[in-house]
Design an enzyme around this catalytic site. Structure first.
Site, short mmCIF file in Angstrom:
data_model
loop_
_atom_site.label_atom_id
_atom_site.label_comp_id
_atom_site.label_asym_id
_atom_site.label_seq_id
_atom_site.Cartn_x
_atom_site.Cartn_y
_atom_site.Cartn_z
N ALA A 1 31.10 26.83 37.07
CA ALA A 1 30.82 28.09 37.33
C ALA A 1 30.13 28.47 35.89
O ALA A 1 30.31 28.37 34.90
CB ALA A 1 32.24 28.98 37.34
N LEU B 1 37.25 29.61 38.72
CA LEU B 1 36.78 29.56 40.15
C LEU B 1 36.56 31.09 40.73
O LEU B 1 37.01 31.91 40.26
CB LEU B 1 37.90 28.80 40.82
CG LEU B 1 38.25 27.18 40.45
CD1 LEU B 1 39.43 26.66 40.99
CD2 LEU B 1 36.73 26.44 41.00
N HIS C 1 41.97 31.43 42.26
CA HIS C 1 42.38 31.50 41.26
C HIS C 1 43.89 31.20 41.07
O HIS C 1 44.48 30.46 40.42
CB HIS C 1 42.33 32.97 40.55
CG HIS C 1 40.84 33.15 40.16
ND1 HIS C 1 40.77 34.53 39.53
CD2 HIS C 1 40.06 32.72 40.20
CE1 HIS C 1 39.34 34.54 39.36
NE2 HIS C 1 39.15 33.38 39.35
N LYS D 1 40.03 36.29 35.20
CA LYS D 1 40.44 37.76 36.03
C LYS D 1 39.44 37.85 37.19
O LYS D 1 38.54 37.42 37.18
CB LYS D 1 40.38 38.91 35.11
CG LYS D 1 38.72 39.31 34.24
CD LYS D 1 37.96 39.78 35.30
CE LYS D 1 36.33 39.42 35.17
NZ LYS D 1 35.79 39.71 36.19
N ARG E 1 29.90 37.22 44.14
CA ARG E 1 30.26 38.62 43.93
C ARG E 1 30.03 39.48 45.19
O ARG E 1 30.50 40.77 45.24
CB ARG E 1 29.86 39.20 42.83
CG ARG E 1 30.21 38.60 41.48
CD ARG E 1 29.45 39.06 40.28
NE ARG E 1 29.83 38.60 39.04
CZ ARG E 1 29.56 37.18 38.60
NH1 ARG E 1 28.51 36.42 39.57
NH2 ARG E 1 29.83 36.57 37.39
N ASP F 1 35.86 42.38 40.71
CA ASP F 1 34.90 41.72 39.56
C ASP F 1 34.91 42.54 38.11
O ASP F 1 35.19 41.94 36.96
CB ASP F 1 33.60 41.80 39.96
CG ASP F 1 32.59 41.00 39.15
OD1 ASP F 1 33.32 40.06 38.41
OD2 ASP F 1 31.47 41.02 38.91
#
Length: 333
Positions: A13, A75, A80, A98, A167, A179
């Site tokens: 990522a 990820l 997560h 997060k 996103r 996000d």
């Protein structure tokens, strides 16, 4: 006791490749020794570019590697909790991006797994809390430099219309609230030092993506104190945080994406008196890695425990519920 904590990174990522891996490599307490991708060639290319010694063509291989002590998980949001738990089960410490999951129930699964696998350490990666500008703001509040804290306002926005970006994919946890709205909620809890009692919110969805693209919320912290927040994924990029007390104001210009090079400023204003603190060349990701590694290497508590992630997700859940119902949602009890 080992001198450094050896990290493996799950996925290639962009946040890992561009921000977190270089930041951990700059730490005296951390090493990045492995990176994994479902595409072995991609993992190898990233490892070579960033001088990481080991590359794996699956996440399972990395978790099984003896050279890895801890795993950083950047990820997509819906993965997560699954991979954080699998890392704990493999005997690895976990630093997870997060938001910790898609909702409070997932966050609780993460917290329960962390407790079940103690003394392994697990922490949500809210890097902003480690920047000295935030430590300064928190100290000013705690020491009463602006009087009693009464109101906090946070605004965080960017513009992203790429349908291929995670996103903008609702089914895997995309959208502004998870996000970046998670920062707005987290910081208000951080400054007030307690949980909100109730929330009310509005939420607008993109008609094509189905993701929340504009969210406004009011968090009632009791006794007349409150926080307001706005997060957006299709507005002019901007971020700012202001905290208002009975005797002064604090303003943070670049509260979240503080650059690792250059200066950032936090101001305290009381009538005509302005005190400005400037911090130059500070990488908040490095500081976060240092703090997490210190907790592992000395077997002490992590700075932000998994329970904090659960509390944050409860508020995010309540914001979504309020927007759907068009009413206040009570968080007490």
């Amino acid at each position: 006791m080992p001198a450094t904590l050896r990290f493996g990174v799950l996925s290639t990522a962009a946040i890992g490749l561009k921000k977190v891996i270089p930041a951990l490599q700059a730490s005296d307490r951390c090493e990045v020794v492995a990176i994994a991708s479902r595409d072995a060639a991609r993992a190898q290319a990233a490892a070579e570019r960033l001088h990481v010694p080991h590359a794996f063509g699956s996440y399972e291989e990395l978790l099984a590697a003896d050279v890895v002590d801890a795993v950083y998980v950047p990820l997509p949001n819906h993965l997560h909790v699954e991979w954080s738990i699998r890392a704990l089960e493999a005997g690895k410490h976990v630093l997870c991006e997060k938001p910790i999951g898609l909702d409070a129930a997932e966050a609780q699964r993460f917290a329960d797994a962390a407790e079940a696998h103690a003394p392994l350490k697990a922490m949500e990666a809210f890097m902003y809390r480690f920047h000295p500008q935030w430590r300064t703001a928190q100290r000013w509040v705690q020491e009463g430099d602006i009087g009693e804290l009464r109101s906090v306002h946070a605004h965080f926005a960017y513009r992203n219309l790429d349908p291929g970006d995670v996103r903008n994919q609702a089914d895997i946890g995309g959208g502004g609230l998870l996000d970046i709205g998670c920062y707005d909620v987290s910081l208000s809890r951080f400054l007030f030092g307690r949980e909100p009692e109730r929330v009310v919110a509005t939420l607008e969805r993109d008609p094509t993506f189905g993701t929340d693209r504009l969210v406004h919320a009011l968090l009632d912290f009791g006794g007349g104190a409150s926080a307001t927040m706005a997060c957006a994924t299709q507005l002019e990029p901007f971020q700012r945080v202001q905290a208002f007390g009975a005797g002064g104001t604090i303003e943070i210009e670049t509260p979240f994406n503080a650059p690792p090079r250059g200066a950032v400023r936090v101001r305290r204003m009381r009538d005509a008196d302005v005190l400005e603190r400037s911090f130059r060349d500070v990488d908040q990701y490095t500081l976060m890695g240092d703090a997490f590694a210190q907790a592992v290497l000395t077997d002490t508590p992590v700075p932000t425990p998994p329970s904090d992630a659960v509390h944050n997700m409860r508020v995010l859940d309540a914001i979504r519920e309020s927007a759907e119902r068009g009413a206040w949602v009570d968080l007490r009890g």
